[in-house]
Design a protein around this motif. Structure first.
Motif, PDB file in Angstrom:
ATOM      1  N   SER A   1       0.828  -1.212   0.000  1.00 47.91           N
ATOM      2  CA  SER A   1       0.000   0.000   0.000  1.00 47.91           C
ATOM      3  C   SER A   1       0.862   1.262   0.000  1.00 47.91           C
ATOM      4  O   SER A   1       1.806   1.385   0.777  1.00 47.91           O
ATOM      5  CB  SER A   1      -0.913  -0.004   1.227  1.00 47.91           C
ATOM      6  OG  SER A   1      -1.770   1.115   1.191  1.00 47.91           O
ATOM      7  N   GLY A   2       0.555   2.163  -0.923  1.00 47.76           N
ATOM      8  CA  GLY A   2       1.226   3.455  -0.963  1.00 47.76           C
ATOM      9  C   GLY A   2       2.471   3.520  -1.824  1.00 47.76           C
ATOM     10  O   GLY A   2       3.076   4.581  -1.962  1.00 47.76           O
ATOM     11  N   ILE A   3       2.876   2.409  -2.434  1.00 49.24           N
ATOM     12  CA  ILE A   3       4.038   2.441  -3.329  1.00 49.24           C
ATOM     13  C   ILE A   3       3.659   3.221  -4.586  1.00 49.24           C
ATOM     14  O   ILE A   3       2.639   2.947  -5.201  1.00 49.24           O
ATOM     15  CB  ILE A   3       4.511   1.023  -3.694  1.00 49.24           C
ATOM     16  CG1 ILE A   3       5.055   0.324  -2.448  1.00 49.24           C
ATOM     17  CG2 ILE A   3       5.557   1.060  -4.804  1.00 49.24           C
ATOM     18  CD1 ILE A   3       5.429  -1.131  -2.663  1.00 49.24           C
ATOM     19  N   ALA A   4       4.473   4.194  -4.938  1.00 47.53           N
ATOM     20  CA  ALA A   4       4.165   5.048  -6.095  1.00 47.53           C
ATOM     21  C   ALA A   4       5.092   4.731  -7.266  1.00 47.53           C
ATOM     22  O   ALA A   4       6.256   4.397  -7.076  1.00 47.53           O
ATOM     23  CB  ALA A   4       4.301   6.514  -5.710  1.00 47.53           C
ATOM     24  N   CYS A   5       4.566   4.846  -8.472  1.00 46.48           N
ATOM     25  CA  CYS A   5       5.347   4.690  -9.693  1.00 46.48           C
ATOM     26  C   CYS A   5       5.095   5.922 -10.556  1.00 46.48           C
ATOM     27  O   CYS A   5       5.909   6.822 -10.589  1.00 46.48           O
ATOM     28  CB  CYS A   5       4.952   3.399 -10.413  1.00 46.48           C
ATOM     29  SG  CYS A   5       5.822   3.118 -11.964  1.00 46.48           S
ATOM     30  N   ARG A   6       3.957   5.920 -11.197  1.00 49.25           N
ATOM     31  CA  ARG A   6       3.528   7.086 -11.978  1.00 49.25           C
ATOM     32  C   ARG A   6       2.395   7.751 -11.226  1.00 49.25           C
ATOM     33  O   ARG A   6       1.365   7.140 -10.988  1.00 49.25           O
ATOM     34  CB  ARG A   6       3.038   6.653 -13.356  1.00 49.25           C
ATOM     35  CG  ARG A   6       4.135   6.079 -14.189  1.00 49.25           C
ATOM     36  CD  ARG A   6       3.625   5.698 -15.543  1.00 49.25           C
ATOM     37  NE  ARG A   6       4.745   5.196 -16.340  1.00 49.25           N
ATOM     38  CZ  ARG A   6       4.612   4.596 -17.487  1.00 49.25           C
ATOM     39  NH1 ARG A   6       3.419   4.418 -18.007  1.00 49.25           N
ATOM     40  NH2 ARG A   6       5.670   4.177 -18.133  1.00 49.25           N
ATOM     41  N   GLY A   7       2.609   8.985 -10.836  1.00 48.86           N
ATOM     42  CA  GLY A   7       1.580   9.640 -10.044  1.00 48.86           C
ATOM     43  C   GLY A   7       1.602   9.112  -8.624  1.00 48.86           C
ATOM     44  O   GLY A   7       2.652   8.860  -8.055  1.00 48.86           O
ATOM     45  N   ASN A   8       0.427   8.887  -8.089  1.00 50.41           N
ATOM     46  CA  ASN A   8       0.326   8.479  -6.688  1.00 50.41           C
ATOM     47  C   ASN A   8       0.028   6.999  -6.501  1.00 50.41           C
ATOM     48  O   ASN A   8      -0.374   6.591  -5.424  1.00 50.41           O
ATOM     49  CB  ASN A   8      -0.776   9.297  -5.996  1.00 50.41           C
ATOM     50  CG  ASN A   8      -0.413  10.757  -5.914  1.00 50.41           C
ATOM     51  OD1 ASN A   8       0.752  11.093  -5.759  1.00 50.41           O
ATOM     52  ND2 ASN A   8      -1.391  11.630  -6.032  1.00 50.41           N
ATOM     53  N   THR A   9       0.227   6.180  -7.527  1.00 49.37           N
ATOM     54  CA  THR A   9      -0.068   4.757  -7.418  1.00 49.37           C
ATOM     55  C   THR A   9       0.931   3.947  -8.229  1.00 49.37           C
ATOM     56  O   THR A   9       1.831   4.499  -8.850  1.00 49.37           O
ATOM     57  CB  THR A   9      -1.534   4.463  -7.843  1.00 49.37           C
ATOM     58  OG1 THR A   9      -1.878   3.143  -7.429  1.00 49.37           O
ATOM     59  CG2 THR A   9      -1.751   4.639  -9.336  1.00 49.37           C
ATOM     60  N   SER A  10       0.786   2.630  -8.173  1.00 50.24           N
ATOM     61  CA  SER A  10       1.646   1.697  -8.896  1.00 50.24           C
ATOM     62  C   SER A  10       0.899   0.377  -8.991  1.00 50.24           C
ATOM     63  O   SER A  10      -0.153   0.195  -8.371  1.00 50.24           O
ATOM     64  CB  SER A  10       2.958   1.489  -8.134  1.00 50.24           C
ATOM     65  OG  SER A  10       2.683   0.867  -6.881  1.00 50.24           O
ATOM     66  N   CYS A  11       1.448  -0.572  -9.717  1.00 45.51           N
ATOM     67  CA  CYS A  11       0.833  -1.906  -9.766  1.00 45.51           C
ATOM     68  C   CYS A  11       0.793  -2.546  -8.375  1.00 45.51           C
ATOM     69  O   CYS A  11      -0.241  -3.102  -7.992  1.00 45.51           O
ATOM     70  CB  CYS A  11       1.546  -2.791 -10.780  1.00 45.51           C
ATOM     71  SG  CYS A  11       1.318  -2.219 -12.481  1.00 45.51           S
TER      72      CYS A  11
END
Length: 81
Positions: free
Chosen positions: A56-66
């Motif tokens: 929960s809370g891992i970001a990639c692009r923007g405020n989320t991720s897979c």
């Protein structure tokens, strides 16, 4: 099989099955193939609550991720159960 439509990621859907609090199946559609396949394999056999807390809370692009979307899929699965 629970189907979760992802938001804000390259992946488009997560198929998830949880039995007795343990993830028994996980398929992440689209996205970075190696990463999503690896992530899906790594979570099978683990407690859903533990996976949700870790990802929960891992970001990639923007405020989320897979991984973050997988945490959200687990939460949505729990809410519908």
């Amino acid at each position: 099989m629970f189907q979760y439509k992802t938001k804000g990621t390259c992946s488009s859907q997560i198929d998830l099955e949880i039995e007795n609090g343990v993830i028994t199946q996980c398929v992440i559609h689209n996205g970075c193939r190696g990463n999503t396949q690896g992530l899906a394999k790594m979570v099978v056999g683990r407690k859903a609550e533990d996976v949700k807390a870790l990802l929960s809370g891992i970001a990639c692009r923007g405020n989320t991720s897979c991984p973050d979307q997988l945490a959200k899929a687990i939460e949505a699965y729990e809410q519908q159960a």
